[in-house]
Design a protein around this motif. Structure first.
Motif, PDB file in Angstrom:
ATOM      1  N   MET A   1     -11.246   3.630 -12.491  1.00 40.74           N
ATOM      2  CA  MET A   1     -10.858   2.492 -11.929  1.00 40.74           C
ATOM      3  C   MET A   1      -9.550   2.566 -11.039  1.00 40.74           C
ATOM      4  O   MET A   1      -8.160   3.318 -11.204  1.00 40.74           O
ATOM      5  CB  MET A   1     -10.591   0.991 -12.360  1.00 40.74           C
ATOM      6  N   PRO A   2     -10.037   2.687  -9.960  1.00 33.50           N
ATOM      7  CA  PRO A   2      -8.489   2.479  -8.710  1.00 33.50           C
ATOM      8  C   PRO A   2      -7.811   2.146  -9.017  1.00 33.50           C
ATOM      9  O   PRO A   2      -7.322   0.889  -9.475  1.00 33.50           O
ATOM     10  CB  PRO A   2      -8.942   1.863  -7.844  1.00 33.50           C
ATOM     11  N   THR A   3      -6.078   2.612  -8.905  1.00 30.96           N
ATOM     12  CA  THR A   3      -5.317   1.411  -9.518  1.00 30.96           C
ATOM     13  C   THR A   3      -4.514   0.998  -8.308  1.00 30.96           C
ATOM     14  O   THR A   3      -5.051   1.396  -6.463  1.00 30.96           O
ATOM     15  CB  THR A   3      -4.177   2.925  -9.384  1.00 30.96           C
ATOM     16  N   ARG A   4      -3.697   0.460  -7.831  1.00 35.35           N
ATOM     17  CA  ARG A   4      -3.681  -0.950  -6.544  1.00 35.35           C
ATOM     18  C   ARG A   4      -2.179  -1.075  -7.620  1.00 35.35           C
ATOM     19  O   ARG A   4      -1.609  -1.398  -8.302  1.00 35.35           O
ATOM     20  CB  ARG A   4      -4.738  -2.195  -7.466  1.00 35.35           C
ATOM     21  N   ASP A 200      -4.168   3.572  -5.408  1.00 39.50           N
ATOM     22  CA  ASP A 200      -5.535   3.913  -4.417  1.00 39.50           C
ATOM     23  C   ASP A 200      -5.551   2.891  -3.322  1.00 39.50           C
ATOM     24  O   ASP A 200      -5.575   2.992  -2.005  1.00 39.50           O
ATOM     25  CB  ASP A 200      -6.588   3.733  -5.042  1.00 39.50           C
ATOM     26  N   GLU A 201      -4.578   1.338  -3.634  1.00 39.47           N
ATOM     27  CA  GLU A 201      -4.461   0.906  -1.968  1.00 39.47           C
ATOM     28  C   GLU A 201      -2.883   0.659  -2.671  1.00 39.47           C
ATOM     29  O   GLU A 201      -2.755   0.512  -3.534  1.00 39.47           O
ATOM     30  CB  GLU A 201      -6.037  -0.006  -2.881  1.00 39.47           C
ATOM     31  N   ILE A 202      -2.951   0.101  -1.161  1.00 40.46           N
ATOM     32  CA  ILE A 202      -1.423  -0.629  -1.345  1.00 40.46           C
ATOM     33  C   ILE A 202      -1.756  -1.653  -0.104  1.00 40.46           C
ATOM     34  O   ILE A 202      -1.398  -1.984   0.767  1.00 40.46           O
ATOM     35  CB  ILE A 202       0.070  -0.241  -1.055  1.00 40.46           C
ATOM     36  N   TYR A 203      -0.995  -2.789  -0.756  1.00 39.77           N
ATOM     37  CA  TYR A 203      -1.015  -4.274  -0.410  1.00 39.77           C
ATOM     38  C   TYR A 203       0.892  -4.349  -0.588  1.00 39.77           C
ATOM     39  O   TYR A 203       1.505  -4.543  -1.233  1.00 39.77           O
ATOM     40  CB  TYR A 203      -1.735  -5.409  -1.249  1.00 39.77           C
ATOM     41  N   VAL A 204       1.133  -4.787   1.279  1.00 44.68           N
ATOM     42  CA  VAL A 204       2.324  -4.442   2.105  1.00 44.68           C
ATOM     43  C   VAL A 204       2.812  -5.804   2.200  1.00 44.68           C
ATOM     44  O   VAL A 204       2.006  -6.935   2.787  1.00 44.68           O
ATOM     45  CB  VAL A 204       2.591  -3.601   2.550  1.00 44.68           C
ATOM     46  N   MET A 205       3.260  -6.647   1.524  1.00 44.96           N
ATOM     47  CA  MET A 205       3.894  -8.019   2.021  1.00 44.96           C
ATOM     48  C   MET A 205       5.505  -7.862   2.616  1.00 44.96           C
ATOM     49  O   MET A 205       6.431  -7.780   1.601  1.00 44.96           O
ATOM     50  CB  MET A 205       4.127  -8.927   0.402  1.00 44.96           C
ATOM     51  N   SER A 206       5.347  -8.044   4.158  1.00 43.00           N
ATOM     52  CA  SER A 206       6.331  -7.973   4.393  1.00 43.00           C
ATOM     53  C   SER A 206       7.378  -9.494   5.700  1.00 43.00           C
ATOM     54  O   SER A 206       6.102 -10.124   5.906  1.00 43.00           O
ATOM     55  CB  SER A 206       6.483  -7.022   5.802  1.00 43.00           C
ATOM     56  N   ASN A 207       7.948  -9.955   5.336  1.00 42.84           N
ATOM     57  CA  ASN A 207       8.206 -11.086   6.140  1.00 42.84           C
ATOM     58  C   ASN A 207       9.050 -11.169   7.087  1.00 42.84           C
ATOM     59  O   ASN A 207       9.900 -12.190   7.831  1.00 42.84           O
ATOM     60  CB  ASN A 207       9.113 -11.648   4.559  1.00 42.84           C
ATOM     61  N   ASN A 208       8.992 -10.289   7.428  1.00 43.41           N
ATOM     62  CA  ASN A 208       9.066  -9.453   9.356  1.00 43.41           C
ATOM     63  C   ASN A 208       8.166  -8.918  10.254  1.00 43.41           C
ATOM     64  O   ASN A 208       7.013  -8.523   9.435  1.00 43.41           O
ATOM     65  CB  ASN A 208      10.462  -8.887   9.716  1.00 43.41           C
ATOM     66  N   PRO A 209       7.771  -9.625  11.090  1.00 43.95           N
ATOM     67  CA  PRO A 209       6.783  -9.009  12.304  1.00 43.95           C
ATOM     68  C   PRO A 209       7.264  -7.706  12.568  1.00 43.95           C
ATOM     69  O   PRO A 209       8.778  -6.893  12.002  1.00 43.95           O
ATOM     70  CB  PRO A 209       7.455  -9.539  13.506  1.00 43.95           C
ATOM     71  N   ASP A 249       3.126   8.237   6.401  1.00 42.40           N
ATOM     72  CA  ASP A 249       3.153   9.847   6.009  1.00 42.40           C
ATOM     73  C   ASP A 249       1.858   9.362   4.570  1.00 42.40           C
ATOM     74  O   ASP A 249       1.202  10.534   4.911  1.00 42.40           O
ATOM     75  CB  ASP A 249       3.922  10.223   6.232  1.00 42.40           C
ATOM     76  N   TYR A 250       2.323   8.408   3.827  1.00 42.25           N
ATOM     77  CA  TYR A 250       1.327   8.092   2.973  1.00 42.25           C
ATOM     78  C   TYR A 250      -0.465   8.677   2.896  1.00 42.25           C
ATOM     79  O   TYR A 250      -0.946   9.379   2.402  1.00 42.25           O
ATOM     80  CB  TYR A 250       1.648   7.065   1.747  1.00 42.25           C
ATOM     81  N   VAL A 251      -0.231   7.499   3.823  1.00 41.80           N
ATOM     82  CA  VAL A 251      -2.616   7.353   4.246  1.00 41.80           C
ATOM     83  C   VAL A 251      -2.739   8.702   4.880  1.00 41.80           C
ATOM     84  O   VAL A 251      -3.846   9.273   4.744  1.00 41.80           O
ATOM     85  CB  VAL A 251      -1.919   6.168   5.298  1.00 41.80           C
ATOM     86  N   ARG A 252      -1.478   9.182   6.237  1.00 38.94           N
ATOM     87  CA  ARG A 252      -2.063  10.511   6.598  1.00 38.94           C
ATOM     88  C   ARG A 252      -2.483  11.982   5.740  1.00 38.94           C
ATOM     89  O   ARG A 252      -3.228  12.265   5.780  1.00 38.94           O
ATOM     90  CB  ARG A 252      -1.318  11.396   7.330  1.00 38.94           C
ATOM     91  N   ARG A 253      -1.204  11.426   4.769  1.00 38.10           N
ATOM     92  CA  ARG A 253      -1.709  13.144   3.401  1.00 38.10           C
ATOM     93  C   ARG A 253      -2.808  12.577   2.584  1.00 38.10           C
ATOM     94  O   ARG A 253      -3.533  13.702   1.924  1.00 38.10           O
ATOM     95  CB  ARG A 253      -0.565  13.095   2.759  1.00 38.10           C
ATOM     96  N   THR A 254      -2.857  11.390   2.401  1.00 40.94           N
ATOM     97  CA  THR A 254      -4.298  11.179   0.811  1.00 40.94           C
ATOM     98  C   THR A 254      -5.092  10.243   1.653  1.00 40.94           C
ATOM     99  O   THR A 254      -5.883   9.819   0.843  1.00 40.94           O
ATOM    100  CB  THR A 254      -2.756   9.740  -0.525  1.00 40.94           C
ATOM    101  N   ASN A 255      -4.890  10.029   3.238  1.00 38.47           N
ATOM    102  CA  ASN A 255      -6.495   8.514   2.899  1.00 38.47           C
ATOM    103  C   ASN A 255      -6.409   7.821   2.475  1.00 38.47           C
ATOM    104  O   ASN A 255      -7.165   6.903   2.363  1.00 38.47           O
ATOM    105  CB  ASN A 255      -7.583  10.278   3.030  1.00 38.47           C
ATOM    106  N   ARG A 256      -5.952   7.204   1.435  1.00 35.87           N
ATOM    107  CA  ARG A 256      -5.517   5.930   0.696  1.00 35.87           C
ATOM    108  C   ARG A 256      -5.924   4.436   1.277  1.00 35.87           C
ATOM    109  O   ARG A 256      -5.268   5.172   2.896  1.00 35.87           O
ATOM    110  CB  ARG A 256      -4.448   6.165  -0.140  1.00 35.87           C
ATOM    111  N   LYS A 257      -4.984   3.377   0.936  1.00 39.84           N
ATOM    112  CA  LYS A 257      -5.540   2.876   2.029  1.00 39.84           C
ATOM    113  C   LYS A 257      -4.213   1.601   1.858  1.00 39.84           C
ATOM    114  O   LYS A 257      -4.284   1.570   0.691  1.00 39.84           O
ATOM    115  CB  LYS A 257      -6.959   1.489   1.409  1.00 39.84           C
TER     116      LYS A 257
END
Length: 305
Positions: A1-4, A200-209, A249-257
């Protein structure tokens, strides 16, 4: 199963935005994570997110005010008596103790989720990741395993203690007692430990624009607090951009979401540190977080678990 993975940023009261976003994701079936990395207010959110306690987080951010988190000190007295902080964090510590009970701690430790909380050692200036699992240290950070409820509480308080504003937290990680402060001093969006774990996929929560909001037209005749607040905003933006570069950089290297959920405007320009726990404002920010998450992840199938 993909890791989140989930990354929750700093921002004090602005964490209400993240709470709204997490709630919206949970309603879309995104309610469990294999890796959670948080710093500052994001550390507090991370611990309860391991157990999916999103409704409890909503109640916290809709009910607290400044007096529930901080006790203002006499600045002159603190300077003269070598007390290096403006606010005492006893109320915050009481809140952490209230929510991180023995039972909650046991559940967090029994969970397969890897929980990572970042703080900065004032002695070394380096990042320490307090982690519920024994993962490797790297050249970018050292890892200290959380093995007791008290260590988890200390790590949560340390990760949230903004240097100069809040009291540093003394912790012995194995090589002597050090004082730790807010992980946001080097990791506003604590990304490195997450990308090293290769989800496999990363959800990033930022409180700044994404962009720094414009400053005043003239800073030559203004209050010292206004200048300090602006300087802090610039510093936070620089750290944030470095953290996002790690993810790019991670997205470029791995093509992950990577899914970035962030406000389109600065939530509280007058309080760069986020130390303004206004219930009305936090209610609005929570709604903004819900809306933004819904737009970033409009339709997402449920993940079986």
């Amino acid at each position: 199963m993909p890791t989140r993975a989930l990354i929750t940023s700093g921002g004090g009261a602005k964490g209400a935005f993240t709470v709204g976003a997490l709630s919206a994701l949970a309603e879309r079936g995104i309610n469990s994570y294999d890796i959670i990395s948080g710093t500052s207010t994001g550390a507090l959110l991370s611990a309860l997110s391991v157990l999916g306690k999103f409704s409890e987080l909503r109640e916290i951010y809709l009910s607290v005010d400044n007096d529930d988190i901080l006790t203002k000190q006499n600045i002159v007295s603190n300077i003269l008596n070598e007390r290096p902080f403006i606010y005492d964090t006893d109320p915050l510590l009481q809140m952490i103790n209230q929510h991180i009970t023995d039972d909650v701690f046991d559940q967090i430790m029994a969970s397969p989720t890897i929980l990572c909380l970042t703080a900065i050692s004032l002695q070394s200036g380096k990042i320490t990741v307090f982690c519920t699992k024994d993962i490797p240290s790297t050249e970018n950070y050292s890892v200290s395993v959380i093995a007791s409820r008290q260590r988890l509480i200390d790590a949560l308080l340390a990760s949230s203690s903004q240097a100069g504003f809040l009291k540093p937290v003394s912790i012995d990680t194995g090589s002597g007692i050090e004082q730790f402060v807010d992980g946001g001093n080097r990791d506003v969006i604590p990304s490195r430990v997450v990308t090293d774990l290769n989800p496999d996929e990363i959800y990033v929560m930022s409180n700044n624009p994404s962009a720094l909001f414009p400053g005043d037209a003239d800073y030559s005749h203004t209050s010292v607090l206004n200048v300090i607040s602006r300087a802090i905003s610039i510093f936070i933006q620089d750290v944030r951009e470095n953290d996002l570069a790690v993810l790019e950089d991670y997205v470029r290297r791995t093509n992950r979401k990577v899914f970035r959920i962030e406000p389109s405007e600065d939530l509280d320009p007058a309080h760069a540190t986020g130390l303004n726990f206004n219930r009305t404002a936090m209610t609005v920010w929570m709604g903004m977080g819900r809306s933004e998450a819904a737009s970033v992840v409009p339709n997402r199938p449920l993940r079986p678990f």
